[in-house]
Design an enzyme around this catalytic site. Sequence first.
Site, short mmCIF file in Angstrom:
data_model
loop_
_atom_site.label_atom_id
_atom_site.label_comp_id
_atom_site.label_asym_id
_atom_site.label_seq_id
_atom_site.Cartn_x
_atom_site.Cartn_y
_atom_site.Cartn_z
N GLY A 25 4.53 -0.06 9.68
CA GLY A 25 5.14 0.50 8.67
C GLY A 25 3.94 1.62 8.04
O GLY A 25 2.95 1.05 7.62
N HIS A 26 3.85 3.03 8.30
CA HIS A 26 3.01 3.89 8.06
C HIS A 26 3.49 4.70 6.95
O HIS A 26 4.37 5.42 7.09
CB HIS A 26 2.52 4.54 9.33
N LYS B 76 -3.56 3.48 8.00
CA LYS B 76 -3.52 4.36 9.32
C LYS B 76 -2.92 5.49 9.13
O LYS B 76 -3.26 6.61 9.49
CB LYS B 76 -3.06 3.52 10.62
N GLN C 109 -0.47 -1.84 13.88
CA GLN C 109 -1.11 -3.01 13.70
C GLN C 109 -2.47 -3.16 13.53
O GLN C 109 -2.90 -2.01 13.13
CB GLN C 109 -0.63 -4.02 14.56
N ASP D 71 -2.23 -2.38 8.15
CA ASP D 71 -1.87 -2.06 6.89
C ASP D 71 -3.34 -1.40 6.11
O ASP D 71 -3.24 -1.62 4.79
CB ASP D 71 -1.13 -2.92 5.80
#
Length: 433
Positions: free
Chosen positions: A40-41, A16, A224, A13
């Site tokens: 989750g991007h 990225k 990650q 988080d």
Amino acid sequence: MLNTVIVGTQWGDEGKGKIVDLLSLHVDYVVRFQGGNNAGHTMVINGKKIISHLIPSGIIQNKKCFIGNGVVVDPIVLLEEINYFIKNKIDVSPARMKISNKCHMIMPYHKLIDKAREIKKGKNKIGTTGRGIGPCYEDKAARRGIRFADLLEPELFIEKLTEIIEEKNLYLKNYFHTNTIDAKSVINEFLTIKEQLIPYIDDVSVILYNGINKGKKILFEGAQGTHLDIEHGTYPFVTSSSTASANAACGSGLGPNKLEQILGIVKAYTTRVGSGPFPTELFDETGEKLQEKGIEFGATTGRQRRCGWLDMVMLRNAVRINGLTGLVLTKLDVLDGLDEIKICNNYKYKDKIIQEFPSSIETLENCTPIYESYQGWNDDISKIREYNELPEPAKKYIKIIEKLSQVQVKIISLGADRKATIIREDFFPKTKS
Ligand code: GDP
Ligand code: IMO
Ligand code: MG
């Protein structure tokens, strides 16, 4: 731009997604190489927010996107995400995106096992995302996984699935005392959706290799972060894949000589979701401020992220493990308005100074951070677009990070929006691009 790998340097988080979206403009292909929909991007373009869990973040910039062999893919989630992008008027047709035929599939039993195992562990749980990631990678390593290529041979697919569901049901029923899986309905579901998936399946390694030989440039999108890496992270409080830059090669089917630039994304402070040690974690008002101002909620599970000061012991660990050639500093704007900003440069363990990130979880749990203190700034820096316009204390903070990590900060992010960014002058080298 050089073929560039983007990796998280902390516990995920770091921002990225934003940086991949931003840099996608300068490449031809974007490839995910590990993890799955535990990621989750978030991308924000002109105020519009898009969250991607599986589909590479380059899809927004109209680039060709690939899901490499190192990724574990939940086919149901993938189809949902394809629909989500279509609804947002983003082209995710098979001409734009391909999935490696070697990708392992996350099956319904993986999700059941992930959740049941966490419940059984109780207070010792890892705090997984519950998406079946660990159990799927387990089956991959145990050589009993089901791959996308198997969908192309339905009879064999049914045979494999029937056999494995029998084993999983024994485990679910007798060990976890939980619901079992109905093999027939799973098989029917997969036979129904396979026609939608087949046009996406291809040999991603071959496409990328041929592309490179024709001069195409690639952005490798890590998920990650380094300290969630299965080899080098805070084991066992990690994810089940290798998040390190070297895996960008293996997880997309290319040789390491194709990786030309390795960028480590570092948040201006530290966050963590889920369980596990976190030496610089703050339990005070400052921690709350970071959490609120940084809107630190997980993009996948919505869980509140734990917050703390920047940890250089971790960052130096990430520099070494990933071979970082540059840093991208994100969320610097979140530090606006703090009188004092702290950086942990070393740990103390049993009266000893520790400079390297400990491999033992027990040691790490008993490390206390040694802080250096720096002056904060009161300005709102979120609208600044030139490095020289940053307030002096912010520039000093960046210089200290560069000095303590021995890596240059090449990009600074000052807001969630794509435009809220400073790209430093020497970012685009004149050679090799
Ligand atoms: P990822 O998993 O590394 O892609 O990061 P996430 O998307 O899970 O979390 C990063 C969060 O911070 C998202 O909500 C982003 O929109 C947001 N974000 C990214 N960069 C910045 C920044 O520089 N400043 C602020 N305030 N928010 C940012
Ligand atoms: P992105 O790509 C933050 C964490 C989980 C849990 C541990 C194991 O958005 O940075 P898993 O479901 O992978 O078995 O969970 O890893 N985790 C993440 N934390 N960002 C992520 O991805 C994460 N993916 C997994 O919270 O602690
Ligand atoms: Mg995330």
